[in-house]
Design an enzyme around this catalytic site. Structure first.
Site, PDB file in Angstrom:
ATOM      1  CD  GLU A  82      -3.045   1.034   2.210  1.00  0.00           C
ATOM      2  OE1 GLU A  82      -3.482  -0.098   2.457  1.00  0.00           O
ATOM      3  OE2 GLU A  82      -3.508   2.068   2.711  1.00  0.00           O
ATOM      4  CE  LYS A 260      -6.697  -1.581   5.024  1.00  0.00           C
ATOM      5  NZ  LYS A 260      -5.858  -0.723   4.186  1.00  0.00           N
ATOM      6  CG  ASP A 276       0.514 -16.641  12.024  1.00  0.00           C
ATOM      7  OD1 ASP A 276      -0.263 -15.984  11.301  1.00  0.00           O
ATOM      8  OD2 ASP A 276       0.254 -17.776  12.453  1.00  0.00           O
ATOM      9  CG  HIS A 375      -3.576   7.330  -0.896  1.00  0.00           C
ATOM     10  ND1 HIS A 375      -2.967   6.112  -0.974  1.00  0.00           N
ATOM     11  CD2 HIS A 375      -4.283   7.318   0.248  1.00  0.00           C
ATOM     12  CE1 HIS A 375      -3.291   5.401   0.083  1.00  0.00           C
ATOM     13  NE2 HIS A 375      -4.075   6.110   0.855  1.00  0.00           N
TER      14      HIS A 375
HETATM   15  C1  MEV Z   1      -6.364   3.054   4.577  1.00  0.00           C
HETATM   16  O1  MEV Z   1      -5.582   1.926   4.246  1.00  0.00           O
HETATM   17  C2  MEV Z   1      -6.437   3.226   6.089  1.00  0.00           C
HETATM   18  C3  MEV Z   1      -7.381   4.321   6.594  1.00  0.00           C
HETATM   19  O2  MEV Z   1      -8.684   4.125   6.049  1.00  0.00           O
HETATM   20  C4  MEV Z   1      -7.392   4.243   8.099  1.00  0.00           C
HETATM   21  C5  MEV Z   1      -8.416   5.143   8.747  1.00  0.00           C
HETATM   22  O3  MEV Z   1      -9.483   5.420   8.145  1.00  0.00           O
HETATM   23  O4  MEV Z   1      -8.162   5.534   9.913  1.00  0.00           O
HETATM   24  C6  MEV Z   1      -6.929   5.686   6.132  1.00  0.00           C
END
Ligand code: MEV
Length: 422
Positions: A82, A260, A276, A375
């Protein structure tokens, strides 16, 4: 390690970056050769790791800079596909440096295995019989792993739970094992399988499952850091970040995405070191349950008395340095060497620091300009390099692509041609 503060690191060539890393960490430069795709995991090695091997998959390894963990500067290899992840972690790590970087504390490395017992007529009494037999069961389990016991590990406790279900009431015994520098799955699974027949006899039932739990809630690492208010962008940014983070505390839909973002950092370091990833992810998500039983944020953000942002994170962190891919994968070994860690606990500390930095980076981006601009500029860098831009041309190509809002290889080619014709 001298300092992990490396301004301009991203503008170096890959060879120059490796030379800087070797210089900073004191590693032999050749130690990093395995990071080249043609020098990394061989087909033969892969063939011994899993079944039906037909190839290996390359994942970029970037190095996060600026991290200070428990007073030690550290360069952190991150394996991720990513864009933005490595840069974002490095950027937020920089904002903690004047406040001492990341501080951690950990429990002992306690993993647990479960033995499920069925068809017990007197579950409550069976529980007490098993607890009374603790010494015998612990000795039997320890006898499976004399090397672990010799290294100061081994079984620390036995817990017995009575679990009513729609089928019947199960008696479930937990073996609590100090696994030292291992991830521990093999050690505790072997022990659980070995003691199961005796557990069944004592409980007066039939044993079924004998397996570790990935809810490794006795093997916790906690990390905190102070992120500088001015470097974050000022008092308003801090306020907005606290509200953005609080949204994840109260809403499972936001918590899933917020978490995430934490795992973007954690999984990248866990993967880079051959650990792992699924075990760490299962442990982390199962730990993110609030007092009311609903899924919540793994982290907390508050404003301290000076108006700076304090981030905290507590998670199970079952990573190891011995056994598994960490020992056989040449790139994982080089990455562990780069980290300079001597124990699994030290590795866990760094993984958690990256998770917190990654989280703070995402929350800051979301609470300010949004994540798309960052990004896009990284995407533009990739496009510029793909179009053939040399290191000293990339910035100019990126700037012009962003300005013209056309981030495409053909646009990069045109800009390069124009630059070179001057
Ligand atoms: C993207 O990989 C992760 C985010 O969505 C985390 C978040 O929303 O805090 C930017």
């Amino acid at each position: 390690m001298t300092t992990s503060r490396m301004s301009g690191f991203r503008n170096l060539s890959i060879d120059e970056r490796r030379a800087r890393i070797a210089d900073t960490t004191g590693l032999e430069p050749q130690r990093l050769d395995v990071l080249s795709p043609d020098r990394g995991l061989s087909l033969d090695q892969a063939d011994h790791m899993v079944e039906n091997v037909v190839g290996v998959l390359g994942v970029p390894v970037g190095v996060a800079t600026n991290f200070v963990v428990n007073g030690r500067d550290v360069l952190v290899p991150m394996a991720t596909e990513e864009p933005s992840v490595v840069a974002a972690a490095s950027n937020l790590a920089r904002m903690t440096r004047d406040h001492g970087g990341f501080r951690t504390s950990s429990t002992a490395p306690l993993m647990q295995a479960q033995v499920q017992v069925l068809d017990v007529v007197d579950p409550a009494a069976a529980r007490l019989r098993l607890l009374q037999a603790a010494d015998e069961l612990i000795a039997l389990a320890d006898a499976q792993d004399p090397a672990l016991v010799e290294h100061g590990g081994g079984v620390r406790d036995i817990i017995v739970r009575v679990l009513p279900s729609s089928r019947q009431t199960y008696v479930v015994l937990h073996l609590v094992v100090d696994v030292r520098d291992a991830m521990g799955a093999n050690a505790v699974n072997t022990m659980a399988e070995a003691i199961a027949p005796r557990v069944g006899e004592i409980a007066g039932g039939r044993t079924l499952l004998r397996i570790l739990t990935n809810k490794a809630d006795l093997r916790l690492t906690r990390v905190s850091a102070v992120f500088d208010r001015e470097l974050l962008g000022g008092a308003e940014v801090v306020e907005n970040m606290v509200d953005a983070a609080e949204f994840a505390v109260v809403d499972p839909y936001r918590a899933a995405t917020h978490n995430k973002g934490i795992m973007n950092g954690i999984t990248a370091v866990v993967l880079a070191t051959g650990n792992d990833t699924r075990a760490v992810e299962a442990g982390a998500h199962s730990h993110a349950i609030g007092a009311d039983g609903s899924y919540t944020s793994m982290s907390r953000f508050e404003k301290n008395a000076d108006g700076d942002l304090v981030g905290t994170l507590e998670l199970p962190m079952p990573v190891g340095l011995v056994g598994g891919a960490t020992k056989v994968h040449p790139v994982a070994q080089a990455n562990v060497a780069m980290l300079g860690v001597r124990s699994a606990a030290e590795l866990a500390d760094i993984v958690m620091a990256v998770g917190l930095a990654q989280n703070a980076a995402a929350v800051r981006a979301l609470a300010t300009e949004g994540i798309q601009r960052g990004h896009m500029s990284l995407h533009a860098r990739n496009v510029a390099v793909t179009a053939g831009a040399a290191a000293d041309e990339v910035d100019a190509v990126v700037a012009r692509m962003i300005e013209s809002r056309s981030i495409r290889t053909d646009a990069a080619h045109d800009i390069l041609a124009d630059l070179r014709s001057r």
